[in-house]
Design a protein around this motif. Structure first.
Motif, PDB file in Angstrom:
ATOM      1  N   ILE A 134       0.883  -1.167   0.000  1.00  0.00           N
ATOM      2  CA  ILE A 134       0.000   0.000   0.000  1.00  0.00           C
ATOM      3  C   ILE A 134       0.922   1.218   0.000  1.00  0.00           C
ATOM      4  CG2 ILE A 134      -1.741   1.281   1.318  1.00  0.00           C
ATOM      5  CD1 ILE A 134      -2.651  -1.446   2.445  1.00  0.00           C
ATOM      6  N   PRO A 135       0.737   2.159  -0.922  1.00  0.00           N
ATOM      7  CA  PRO A 135       1.711   3.249  -1.077  1.00  0.00           C
ATOM      8  C   PRO A 135       2.089   3.962   0.210  1.00  0.00           C
ATOM      9  CG  PRO A 135       0.198   3.276  -2.911  1.00  0.00           C
ATOM     10  CD  PRO A 135      -0.303   2.213  -1.964  1.00  0.00           C
ATOM     11  N   ALA A 136       1.132   4.218   1.082  1.00  0.00           N
ATOM     12  CA  ALA A 136       1.440   4.961   2.302  1.00  0.00           C
ATOM     13  C   ALA A 136       2.010   4.085   3.407  1.00  0.00           C
ATOM     14  CB  ALA A 136       0.192   5.672   2.817  1.00  0.00           C
ATOM     15  N   ASP A 137       2.122   2.782   3.159  1.00  0.00           N
ATOM     16  CA  ASP A 137       2.629   1.885   4.197  1.00  0.00           C
ATOM     17  C   ASP A 137       3.956   1.254   3.812  1.00  0.00           C
ATOM     18  OD1 ASP A 137       2.160   1.026   6.791  1.00  0.00           O
ATOM     19  OD2 ASP A 137       1.375  -0.918   6.155  1.00  0.00           O
ATOM     20  N   THR A 138       4.550   1.697   2.705  1.00  0.00           N
ATOM     21  CA  THR A 138       5.821   1.146   2.239  1.00  0.00           C
ATOM     22  C   THR A 138       6.876   2.232   2.273  1.00  0.00           C
ATOM     23  OG1 THR A 138       4.816  -0.552   0.837  1.00  0.00           O
ATOM     24  CG2 THR A 138       7.033   0.167   0.256  1.00  0.00           C
ATOM     25  N   ASN A 139       7.919   2.017   3.090  1.00  0.00           N
ATOM     26  CA  ASN A 139       9.007   2.998   3.141  1.00  0.00           C
ATOM     27  C   ASN A 139      10.368   2.309   3.147  1.00  0.00           C
ATOM     28  OD1 ASN A 139       9.052   2.007   5.733  1.00  0.00           O
ATOM     29  ND2 ASN A 139       9.068   3.993   6.747  1.00  0.00           N
ATOM     30  N   GLU A 140      10.440   1.176   2.424  1.00  0.00           N
ATOM     31  CA  GLU A 140      11.712   0.466   2.293  1.00  0.00           C
ATOM     32  C   GLU A 140      11.863  -0.008   0.855  1.00  0.00           C
ATOM     33  OE1 GLU A 140      11.277  -2.942   1.661  1.00  0.00           O
ATOM     34  OE2 GLU A 140       9.142  -2.657   1.900  1.00  0.00           O
ATOM     35  N   VAL A 141      13.077  -0.400   0.511  1.00  0.00           N
ATOM     36  CA  VAL A 141      13.450  -0.597  -0.874  1.00  0.00           C
ATOM     37  C   VAL A 141      12.753  -1.778  -1.537  1.00  0.00           C
ATOM     38  CG1 VAL A 141      15.486  -1.979  -0.317  1.00  0.00           C
ATOM     39  CG2 VAL A 141      15.431  -0.692  -2.441  1.00  0.00           C
ATOM     40  N   CYS A 142      12.555  -2.884  -0.815  1.00  0.00           N
ATOM     41  CA  CYS A 142      12.026  -4.084  -1.453  1.00  0.00           C
ATOM     42  C   CYS A 142      10.595  -3.877  -1.949  1.00  0.00           C
ATOM     43  CB  CYS A 142      12.092  -5.261  -0.484  1.00  0.00           C
ATOM     44  SG  CYS A 142      13.763  -5.646   0.074  1.00  0.00           S
ATOM     45  N   GLY A 143       9.767  -3.282  -1.125  1.00  0.00           N
ATOM     46  CA  GLY A 143       8.409  -2.965  -1.573  1.00  0.00           C
ATOM     47  C   GLY A 143       8.377  -1.733  -2.444  1.00  0.00           C
TER      48      GLY A 143
ATOM     49  N   ASP B  94      -4.682   7.955   3.923  1.00  0.00           N
ATOM     50  CA  ASP B  94      -3.292   7.709   4.298  1.00  0.00           C
ATOM     51  C   ASP B  94      -2.930   8.406   5.609  1.00  0.00           C
ATOM     52  OD1 ASP B  94      -2.990   6.345   1.889  1.00  0.00           O
ATOM     53  OD2 ASP B  94      -2.119   8.064   0.849  1.00  0.00           O
ATOM     54  N   ALA B  95      -3.397   9.637   5.768  1.00  0.00           N
ATOM     55  CA  ALA B  95      -3.014  10.449   6.919  1.00  0.00           C
ATOM     56  C   ALA B  95      -3.832  10.143   8.174  1.00  0.00           C
ATOM     57  CB  ALA B  95      -3.150  11.934   6.576  1.00  0.00           C
ATOM     58  N   TYR B  96      -5.006   9.531   8.017  1.00  0.00           N
ATOM     59  CA  TYR B  96      -5.917   9.300   9.139  1.00  0.00           C
ATOM     60  C   TYR B  96      -5.261   8.362  10.163  1.00  0.00           C
ATOM     61  CZ  TYR B  96     -10.340   8.304  11.562  1.00  0.00           C
ATOM     62  OH  TYR B  96     -11.344   8.180  12.495  1.00  0.00           O
ATOM     63  N   GLY B  97      -5.090   8.834  11.382  1.00  0.00           N
ATOM     64  CA  GLY B  97      -4.343   8.134  12.416  1.00  0.00           C
ATOM     65  C   GLY B  97      -4.715   6.677  12.617  1.00  0.00           C
ATOM     66  N   PRO B  98      -6.005   6.339  12.753  1.00  0.00           N
ATOM     67  CA  PRO B  98      -6.376   4.947  12.991  1.00  0.00           C
ATOM     68  C   PRO B  98      -5.951   3.984  11.884  1.00  0.00           C
ATOM     69  CG  PRO B  98      -8.173   6.396  13.613  1.00  0.00           C
ATOM     70  CD  PRO B  98      -7.153   7.252  12.923  1.00  0.00           C
ATOM     71  N   ASN B  99      -5.656   4.493  10.700  1.00  0.00           N
ATOM     72  CA  ASN B  99      -5.210   3.613   9.617  1.00  0.00           C
ATOM     73  C   ASN B  99      -3.745   3.222   9.760  1.00  0.00           C
ATOM     74  OD1 ASN B  99      -7.739   3.606   8.402  1.00  0.00           O
ATOM     75  ND2 ASN B  99      -7.290   5.411   7.169  1.00  0.00           N
ATOM     76  N   ALA B 100      -3.020   3.909  10.638  1.00  0.00           N
ATOM     77  CA  ALA B 100      -1.655   3.534  11.033  1.00  0.00           C
ATOM     78  C   ALA B 100      -0.728   3.286   9.849  1.00  0.00           C
ATOM     79  CB  ALA B 100      -1.702   2.290  11.932  1.00  0.00           C
ATOM     80  N   GLN B 101      -0.705   4.211   8.911  1.00  0.00           N
ATOM     81  CA  GLN B 101       0.188   4.097   7.764  1.00  0.00           C
ATOM     82  C   GLN B 101       1.556   4.679   8.092  1.00  0.00           C
ATOM     83  OE1 GLN B 101      -1.073   2.534   4.528  1.00  0.00           O
ATOM     84  NE2 GLN B 101      -2.039   1.843   6.413  1.00  0.00           N
ATOM     85  N   GLN B 102       2.611   3.948   7.753  1.00  0.00           N
ATOM     86  CA  GLN B 102       3.960   4.378   8.126  1.00  0.00           C
ATOM     87  C   GLN B 102       4.351   5.707   7.491  1.00  0.00           C
ATOM     88  OE1 GLN B 102       7.144   1.569   9.328  1.00  0.00           O
ATOM     89  NE2 GLN B 102       6.338   0.362   7.642  1.00  0.00           N
TER      90      GLN B 102
END
Length: 551
Positions: free
Chosen positions: A62-71, A136-144
Motif C-alpha cells: 500500500i503506497p502509504a505503508d511502504t518505506n523500504e526498498v524491497c516494496g 493515508d493520513a488518518y491516524g487509525p489507519n496507522a500508515q507508516q
C-alpha cells in the motif's frame, strides 16, 4: 529506510517554471533533463520478459505503508503520481498532473491530465488523490508514511490523541484538501513549503482507486495493489513477484517488455552467479568479494555498469540501549571507523566515505558536515572512548544477511576491538524484512544497519523523514527542538537557494548530537545477462524497468 550509486550534483534551478515560487517541476521531455549514459544500449524493441533480482517487502504493498526498498521498487513500477522523476537526472517532471500552480508556496492548485487510468480501467480523478491522502493520513489507519502529509492544513486533526489511538481523531479529513472538479483539487499547507511540488513524486502521494477506497481492509490490496503505473502485479509469492505491462497505462513512461519477474534472493551470491550464467537478467547487487580486484568485470565482460546514486549508509544506535545515549561514546565510535580503508578494500571504490548525512548527488549538499567525527583518528577516538567510560558488555551491530553486509560490519567491529578494546559482534538476520521488523518494533540493542535511498531529489529528504521528531523513518528516535525549528524555517523559505542554506544549517546541528553514524555514500554496481539491452540505474539507485528491452 526508504528504498536503501560518476554523477554531478543535481540542480533543479534550470527546470521549466510552472509558477513563481519555490522549487518547480519540468514538463516531460524538457531539454534541461540531460541524458546520462545507460548501462547497456541498443535498439529498443517491445515484447518479451525479463527477470530481476528482488527482495522481500517488509509491509503490505500500500503506497502509504511502504518505506523500504524491497516494496518500494515494486510500487514505483505499479504506481504513477502527480510528478515523475526523470530516470536519467532525477529532475521532477509532470506526470498525472497537467499543472501545479502556486503564488505563495502555501496554496496550490493541481490540475490533472484527463483520461489517465488505473490498471483496472477506471479514470484517475481529483478525488482519488484527495480521498487517498485523507485515508493515508488518518491516524487509525496507522500508515507508516502518514508523516509525509504533515504539511497539509488539518493534518493534526486527523491524528490520534494517544499512542494506542483509543480516542478517535477530531476529524476524518484534512481541511487543506478540496476537490474542485473531476480534474482539479487544491492543497493548503499550514506553513509555506518551498519544495512541496518536488515531494509529490514520492510513492506515498500516489492516488488510490475507487475499489480500494470502498473496501480498504480487503487483504488482496496487500499483495495486488491497483495503480496507474506502467506495470501491474499478476503474482506475488514468497519467491517471486511478477509484473506485466499495464494495458491501460496512460503516461509517457511506457515499458518495452511485457513482463518483469522479481526473483527473491536471500543472499547476494546466488543472484550474482545467476546473472553471470544468464539465468537472471538484471541484478543491482554485486557481492563485495566479487568487487575485489574487479573480478566482477572479468566475469561479466560488457555486462556491467556503475552509477553514483542518492543513497547513504549509516548505523543507528538503538534508543533502548542506554549506554549509547552517551554522545561522547557515539562520537568516539564514529571517529574510530576507517571509512577510507573499508571503501577501498571491501567495496573496491564503489563507496565513498561519508562526510555528512546528505548524498552528494542532490542540490544543497555541503561537504564536511560531520567534521572530525567522520575522520578516522585512532588516538583521539581512544581518548574520547575512555573519557566516556567505554561500553560495558558486548556491543552488537545488526545487519540483514541477504544484503551482503557482513564484510564491512565485521571490519567495523574488528576496528573497535583492536583500537578501543571493545567487545563487538555481529547479529545477522535472515533477510531485510526481519531486520526492519525488529527495528520498527524497537526490539534491538546496540547498533543496527540503516540507509536511505532518496524519495525525491532534495537535501530536505535526507533530513526531515529521518531525523525530525516523530518522523516516519526516525529509527533512532532522535529529537532536537532546535533542529526541528530549523527544518520548518527552511521549508518556509521563499526560494530553493535560501531553503538549501537553512537545510545545511540544520544538517550541521547533527554533528553536535549525532542521530546516526554516517558510513559512506553509494555508487551502485549492477550487471545484466546477454539477453537484454538498455539496462540502466536511475539516480535513486533503482533499475529502470521501463527502459529494459529484450534483444
Amino acid at each position: 529506510m526508504r528504498r536503501t550509486s560518476p554523477l554531478v550534483a543535481l540542480s533543479l534551478s534550470g527546470v521549466m517554471l510552472l509558477a513563481g515560487c519555490g522549487q518547480d517541476v519540468a514538463a516531460p521531455n524538457d531539454s534541461s533533463s540531460a541524458s546520462q549514459p545507460a548501462g547497456a544500449s541498443g535498439p529498443a524493441k517491445d515484447g518479451g520478459s525479463v527477470t530481476v533480482r528482488g527482495c522481500t517487502p517488509q509491509n503490505p504493498l500500500i503506497p502509504a505503508d511502504t518505506n523500504e526498498v524491497c516494496g518500494g521498487n515494486v510500487l514505483d513500477a505499479v504506481t504513477a503520481k502527480l510528478v515523475h522523476y526523470n530516470s536519467d537526472t532525477a529532475a521532477p517532471e509532470l506526470d498525472i498532473a497537467k499543472s501545479i500552480d502556486t503564488t505563495d508556496n502555501q496554496n496550490f492548485t493541481v490540475k490533472l491530465n484527463p483520461g489517465y487510468k488505473f490498471s483496472d480501467g477506471t479514470e484517475v480523478k481529483a478525488k482519488n488523490f484527495v480521498d487517498a491522502w485523507n485515508w493515508d493520513a488518518y491516524g487509525p489507519n496507522a500508515q507508516q508514511n502518514a508523516y509525509f502529509f504533515e504539511p497539509i492544513a488539518g493534518y493534526t486533526d486527523v491524528q490520534c490523541a494517544d499512542e494506542e489511538c483509543k480516542t478517535k481523531p477530531k476529524a476524518t479529513t484534512m481541511s487543506g484538501l478540496k476537490v474542485v472538479d473531476d480534474h482539479t483539487f487544491t492543497i493548503a499547507t499550514t506553513e509555506k513549503v518551498s519544495n512541496l511540488k518536488v515531494r509529490l513524486g514520492y510513492t506515498a502521494f500516489a492516488p488510490l482507486p475507487d475499489a480500494f477506497l470502498k473496501d480498504p481492509t480487503n487483504k488482496k490490496w496487500e499483495k495486488s495493489p491497483i495503480g496507474a503505473g506502467p506495470f501491474t502485479i499478476t503474482q506475488n509469492t514468497a519467491t517471486q513477484i511478477v509484473l506485466k505491462k499495464n494495458a491501460d497505462y496512460s503516461g509517457k513512461n511506457k515499458a518495452h517488455v511485457d513482463q518483469v519477474t522479481y526473483k527473491v534472493y536471500n543472499d547476494a551470491g546466488p543472484a550474482y552467479n545467476d546473472v553471470v550464467a544468464n539465468n537472471l537478467d538484471v541484478s543491482d547487487l554485486i557481492p563485495t568479494d566479487q568487487l575485489t580486484n574487479d573480478q566482477w568485470k572479468n566475469d561479466l565482460p560488457n555486462r556491467w555498469g556503475i552509477r553514483q546514486s542518492g543513497v547513504t549508509q549509516t548505523i543507528t544506535a538503538s534508543s533502548k540501549d542506554k549506554q549509547l545515549q552517551n554522545q561522547d561514546l557515539i562520537k568516539a565510535l564514529s571517529m574510530d571507523i576507517d571509512r577510507a580503508t573499508v571503501t577501498k578494500q571491501i567495496f573496491a571504490g564503489s563507496r565513498t566515505p561519508a562526510d555528512g548525512w546528505v548524498s552528494p548527488v542532490v542540490d544543497g549538499y555541503k561537504k564536511g558536515q560531520c567534521g572530525q567525527w567522520c575522520t578516522y583518528d585512532k588516538a583521539k577516538a581512544k581518548a574520547l572512548y575512555d573519557k566516556a567510560g567505554g561500553y560495558k558488555g558486548t556491543l552488537t551491530i545488526a545487519v540483514n544477511g541477504d544484503g551482503d553486509h557482513k564484510a564491512w560490519s565485521q571490519a567495523v567491529c574488528n576496528g573497535w576491538k583492536n583500537d578501543l578494546g571493545l567487545n563487538c559482534q555481529l547479529k545477522v538476520t535472515p533477510d531485510f524484512k526481519t531486520l526492519r521488523d525488529q527495528v520498527t518494533k524497537r526490539e534491538l540493542m546496540g547498533f543496527f544497519r540503516t540507509g536511505w535511498q532518496m524519495d525525491y531529489p532534495s537535501i530536505e529528504n535526507f533530513l526531515t523523514p529521518l531525523y525530525a521528531t516523530g518522523a516516519s523513518s526516525n529509527d533512532g528516535d532522535y529529537s532536537n527542538k532546535e533542529f526541528d525549528a530549523k527544518l520548518k524555517e527552511a521549508a518556509a523559505a521563499p526560494d530553493e537557494a535560501q531553503a538549501n542554506k537553512l537545510y545545511q544549517e540544520a544538517e550541521a546541528m547533527l554533528a553536535t548530537r549525532i542521530p546516526a553514524i554516517p558510513l559512506w555514500t553509494v555508487s551502485t554496481p549492477f550487471a545484466w545477462s546477454t539477453k537484454v539491452t538498455n539496462v540502466k540505474l536511475t539516480p535513486f539507485g533503482m533499475i529502470d524497468l521501463t527502459a529494459i528491452s529484450v534483444k
